[in-house]
Every structure is written in C-alpha cells, then in structure tokens.
Design an enzyme around this catalytic site. Structure first.
Site, short mmCIF file in Angstrom:
data_model
loop_
_atom_site.label_atom_id
_atom_site.label_comp_id
_atom_site.label_asym_id
_atom_site.label_seq_id
_atom_site.Cartn_x
_atom_site.Cartn_y
_atom_site.Cartn_z
CG PHE A 22 -1.91 0.96 1.40
CD1 PHE A 22 -3.15 0.72 0.83
CD2 PHE A 22 -1.70 2.14 2.10
CE1 PHE A 22 -4.18 1.66 0.96
CE2 PHE A 22 -2.71 3.07 2.22
CZ PHE A 22 -3.95 2.84 1.66
CD GLU A 65 4.64 10.94 -3.49
OE1 GLU A 65 5.06 12.10 -3.62
OE2 GLU A 65 3.86 10.39 -4.29
N PRO A 66 9.02 10.94 -0.36
CG PRO A 66 10.90 10.90 -1.74
CD PRO A 66 9.44 10.54 -1.70
N GLY A 104 4.22 12.05 4.37
CA GLY A 104 3.63 10.78 4.80
C GLY A 104 2.26 11.02 5.35
CB SER A 105 0.86 13.38 7.33
OG SER A 105 1.84 12.72 8.09
CB ILE A 154 6.58 1.11 -0.09
CG1 ILE A 154 6.40 2.59 -0.47
CG2 ILE A 154 5.37 0.27 -0.52
CD1 ILE A 154 5.29 3.34 0.27
CB THR A 155 5.31 -2.44 4.46
OG1 THR A 155 5.63 -1.46 5.43
CG2 THR A 155 5.39 -3.81 5.09
CD GLU A 163 -1.37 1.44 8.25
OE1 GLU A 163 -2.25 2.14 7.73
OE2 GLU A 163 -0.75 0.56 7.65
C1 LIG Z 1 8.60 0.73 9.25
C2 LIG Z 1 7.70 1.64 8.46
C3 LIG Z 1 6.82 1.07 7.55
C4 LIG Z 1 5.99 1.90 6.76
N1 LIG Z 1 5.18 1.35 5.82
C5 LIG Z 1 4.48 2.16 4.97
C6 LIG Z 1 3.74 1.62 3.88
O1 LIG Z 1 3.67 0.40 3.69
N2 LIG Z 1 3.10 2.49 3.04
C7 LIG Z 1 3.16 3.84 3.22
O2 LIG Z 1 2.56 4.58 2.43
N3 LIG Z 1 3.85 4.39 4.25
C8 LIG Z 1 4.52 3.57 5.12
N4 LIG Z 1 5.27 4.13 6.14
C9 LIG Z 1 5.30 5.57 6.29
C10 LIG Z 1 4.49 6.06 7.45
O3 LIG Z 1 3.11 5.74 7.32
C11 LIG Z 1 4.75 7.55 7.55
O4 LIG Z 1 6.10 7.68 7.90
C12 LIG Z 1 3.88 8.21 8.57
O5 LIG Z 1 2.58 8.33 8.09
C13 LIG Z 1 4.41 9.59 8.96
O6 LIG Z 1 4.73 10.33 7.83
P1 LIG Z 1 6.08 11.23 7.81
O7 LIG Z 1 7.18 10.37 8.28
O8 LIG Z 1 6.20 11.83 6.46
O9 LIG Z 1 5.80 12.31 8.87
P2 LIG Z 1 5.38 13.82 8.61
O10 LIG Z 1 4.09 13.88 7.89
O11 LIG Z 1 6.55 14.54 8.05
O12 LIG Z 1 5.14 14.29 10.09
C14 LIG Z 1 6.23 14.50 11.04
C15 LIG Z 1 5.60 14.95 12.34
O13 LIG Z 1 4.94 16.22 12.14
C16 LIG Z 1 3.70 16.26 12.84
N5 LIG Z 1 2.58 16.40 11.89
C17 LIG Z 1 2.58 16.17 10.55
N6 LIG Z 1 1.38 16.44 10.00
C18 LIG Z 1 0.60 16.86 11.01
C19 LIG Z 1 -0.77 17.30 11.09
N7 LIG Z 1 -1.55 17.35 9.99
N8 LIG Z 1 -1.25 17.65 12.29
C20 LIG Z 1 -0.46 17.60 13.39
N9 LIG Z 1 0.83 17.19 13.38
C21 LIG Z 1 1.36 16.84 12.22
C22 LIG Z 1 3.62 14.95 13.62
O14 LIG Z 1 4.15 15.15 14.91
C23 LIG Z 1 4.50 14.01 12.86
O15 LIG Z 1 5.03 12.99 13.67
C24 LIG Z 1 6.06 3.31 6.95
C25 LIG Z 1 6.94 3.86 7.89
C26 LIG Z 1 7.74 3.06 8.63
C27 LIG Z 1 8.70 3.69 9.61
#
Ligand SMILES: Cc1cc2nc3c(=O)[nH]c(=O)nc-3n(C[C@H](O)[C@H](O)[C@H](O)COP(=O)(O)OP(=O)(O)OC[C@H]3O[C@@H](n4cnc5c(N)ncnc54)[C@H](O)[C@@H]3O)c2cc1C
Length: 380
Positions: A122, A126-127, A130-131, A156-157, A364
């Site tokens: 899933f 992206e770089p 993640g949100s 991406i898992t 997630e």
């Molecule tokens: C082991 C592992 C497996 C993963 N597997 C998958 C996968 O299979 N598919 C996939 O798509 N992704 C995957 N991910 C990615 C993961 O879902 C994202 O890293 C996660 O959603 C957080 O995104 P980010 O690292 O870009 O954090 P960012 O969006 O950069 O956020 C960093 C911090 O900023 C704050 N923040 C950001 N946005 C908000 C907001 N709107 N409101 C309040 N605070 C906010 C929070 O404190 C957050 O912790 C995986 C990650 C890991 C580590």
C-alpha cells in the site's frame, strides 16, 4: 452482548499461538539479522489460510470476520510483530480492493493476495510527505488505454515481494490536490526498489524505497474504475482504518508478550531472599501493565466487531490506535523496569519489543493526527 470467544475462535487463538511459537519463534534471530522474512514462512501462513482470513471465500479469503483477524494478529505479534505486519499490509491492500474496487477487479486481483500467492503493498508515503495527500508528487498521466506513472515512494512495506501495490498518484487532470489510487504489479518494467531500510526495529519487515520510471499499466487498473478516479483520498481514509485496526492488534500482542515476560521474570528473580514479585513496587508495575493489556484487548475486539459489521470506523480506529500504541509503550517500558539490567540485553525479547513497539505510534498515520481524528466527530 456476549464477550466470550466462540469455540472456533478459541481454537484459532490456540492454533496461531502454537504455530507462532513453533514456526516463527525459531526464525526470529535469523530475521533480526538478515532483515528479511523467509518466503517459506509466508507460504506456511498462506497454507493455513491466514493471509486473507477476514475476507470472503469467493475472493480467495477464509470467510471469517475482523474478530478472527484481530485474534490472529494479536497472537502472531505476541511472538514476532514483523511477521504479523507483513501479513497485515497484504490485508490492507485487500481492504483497498475490497472496499473500493469494482466487482470485476475484485474477482481478478483479490484471490492471488487473499490466498497468499502474492503479498500486497500500500503505497502512499513519499520523500516529501507521509501525512498530506495534497503534497503527493508521484504522477499518473493517462495515455490512451494506459496509465503512465512516474515518481518515488518511500517506506513501502513488502515492496520487495511479488504481488500488487495500491499506489496513490497525483492526478493533475482531475484538478488541484486530486489523487487517484491505481493497482500496479510490483516488479513491472520501470519499477525498482533501490533500497531496503535498515531500521530501529521491526527488522523482519521489508520496507523499501520504490522508484517508478515510466511505469505503464492498463487504465482499467484504476481502483474502482472511472467513478473512483480523483477520489484517492477517500480510498486512503477507508483503507487505513483497517490498517489501524491491525496496528492496534499488533500493539496488544506485543504488550501481552511484555507482560508475560515480566510476570515470569518477577517470580524467578530473587532479591533479599525472596522473588521480586513479593515487592509492592513490582506488583504495582505489573498491575498497571495488566490493566493496559486488558483494556487494549477489549477495545481492539470492540473495534474489530464494528469493522465486521461494516460500520464507519474513523473515530473508533483512531481512538483505539491512540490508546493501544501508547499502552504498549508504557507496558514495554514497565516490563523493562521489572526485568532490570537483563531487559537491556538481547538475551531477552523485551528489548526488541520495546524497539518494535515505537512504530505503532508512527505508521498508518502518526498519533498527532489520530488525536485530531479522535476529536473530530465531537467538535462538528
Ligand atoms: C517501518 C515503516 C513502515 C511503513 N510502511 C508504509 C507503507 O507500507 N506504506 C506507506 O505509504 N507508508 C509507510 N510508512 C510511512 C508512514 O506511514 C509515515 O512515515 C507516517 O505516516 C508519517 O509520515 P512522515 O514520516 O512523512 O511524517 P510527517 O508527515 O513529516 O510528520 C512528522 C511529524 O509532524 C507532525 N505532523 C505532521 N502532520 C501533522 C498534522 N496534519 N497535524 C499535526 N501534526 C502533524 C507529527 O508530529 C508528525 O510525527 C512506513 C513507515 C515506517 C517507519
């Protein structure tokens, strides 16, 4: 309202526990070192029908509900969360298709994944984000009967395993901020995984960067067909509710393992002539841990029940995820206090659980966002 497991659910719980202890536990050291999951292990889980346990038989699943799914996830994570998570992400691709694809797509794509021949991914992150779906940079452009996809996904898992990927792409033709979910076969021309991450924990989970260089798939691979084009955000929200349920079950399984380890150690470790379980400080830690485990267990099953009824899960999944992910953190930390210096060594699994548990607060969707979702329906 009946809070008892059925005979069948008790048998499943027992089978997953025995399987995990017999087949997964002996491989943990290898998986922690090699940072991979043996394909033979996945085949054994497939043969037991647990890759699509929660989905209907007509699509290749085992015809059970999300309660059986939660039981399976809890018991597997009690032994090794990475393996449970490998299977749960395949189930999330399953949710992506089950909830949003056309009937024709379900018949075409689900059986291979629900019977475990393919292991799904899933791909949202992206770089640059993640949100935030509005910040996606991977693009899909229609070229006649095909999609052309370009970009980069990270974290991406299962991206290194054969099977399908539900990928979220910026779809400029549909308007600003719009994204579309497309099903692509992993390993197709233009698809590569230049890196498998070296992580703090969850070492058995294969998590990769993915590069998409002019990847071409049929236009008919748009999840849900034309009607769902540009509605990727809806797909993301619907699928991650199920993903979050998995994370909650994984948190409870790890917390259960930490509690059991601490209880056993406290009965065996002698200080001042008696087992440390006699000290009220230890009893107090174990009382707190047992309470977190019990509450976590109950709310995961309640949320799984709601998922099985096909009810809207957004707030429940966010609240359950918030509680269980913070609870497993507390429980693992307290277990380490009970177990003292030995807990800090690799002789005991608790240090691994402590590392693995942190992920439940991050993937997630981070907990900060779960807090916002948890409040939304109250503040409308
Ligand atoms: C082991 C592992 C497996 C993963 N597997 C998958 C996968 O299979 N598919 C996939 O798509 N992704 C995957 N991910 C990615 C993961 O879902 C994202 O890293 C996660 O959603 C957080 O995104 P980010 O690292 O870009 O954090 P960012 O969006 O950069 O956020 C960093 C911090 O900023 C704050 N923040 C950001 N946005 C908000 C907001 N709107 N409101 C309040 N605070 C906010 C929070 O404190 C957050 O912790 C995986 C990650 C890991 C580590």
């Amino acid at each position: 309202m009946d809070f008892n497991y059925t005979e069948e659910q008790l048998m499943l719980k027992d089978s997953v526990r025995k399987f995990s202890e017999k087949e997964i536990a002996p491989l943990v050291k290898w998986m922690e070192t090699e940072k991979r999951t043996p394909r033979d292990l996945i085949k054994k889980i497939k043969d037991l029908g647990w890759c699509g346990i929660q989905y209907p038989e007509k699509y290749g699943g085992s015809g059970n509900s999300y309660i059986e799914y939660a039981i399976m996830q809890i018991e597997m994570s009690r032994v090794y969360c990475s393996t449970a998570c490998t299977i749960s992400v395949n189930g999330m691709l399953g949710a992506n298709i089950m909830k949003f694809a056309t009937e024709e797509q379900k018949m075409k794509f689900l059986p291979e994944h629900l019977n475990g021949d393919g292991i799904g991914s899933f791909a949202f992150t992206e770089p640059s984000t993640g949100s935030d779906p509005g910040a996606l940079r991977t693009t899909c452009v229609r070229d006649g009967d095909e999609w052309v996809i370009n970009g980069e996904k990270n974290f991406i898992t299962n991206a290194s395993m054969p099977g399908l990927m539900g990928i979220f792409c910026k779809d400029a033709e549909m308007g600003p901020g719009k994204c579309t979910n497309i099903l692509i076969p992993k390993g197709i021309k233009g698809y590569s995984t230049p890196r498998i991450y070296d992580k703090m924990g969850m070492h058995g989970l294969e998590v990769c960067d993915v590069v998409l260089d002019n990847v071409r798939v049929p236009y008919e691979n748009t999840t849900g067909g034309e009607a769902m084009r540009g509605k990727g955000f809806q797909v993301l929200l619907g699928s991650t509710q199920i993903g979050k349920l998995s994370v909650c079950a994984q948190a409870v399984g790890m917390a259960q393992a930490a509690l059991e380890a601490a209880v056993q150690y406290s009965k065996e470790r002698v200080q001042r002539g008696k087992p440390i379980s006699n000290f009220q400080t230890i009893q107090s830690l174990i009382g707190d841990m047992a309470t977190d485990v019990m509450v976590g267990h109950q709310i995961v099953l309640a949320t799984a029940f709601k998922a099985s009824e096909g009810k809207e899960l957004a707030a429940d999944a966010a609240r359950t995820r918030l509680f269980t992910s913070e609870a497993v953190h507390r429980v693992a930390s307290k277990a380490m206090q009970v177990m003292g210096a030995y807990s800090y060594t690799t002789e005991f699994p608790i240090e691994r659980i402590f590392r693995d548990a942190k992920l439940t607060e991050i993937y997630e969707g981070v907990n900060e966002i779960q807090r916002l979702i948890a409040a939304t329906d109250l503040l409308r």
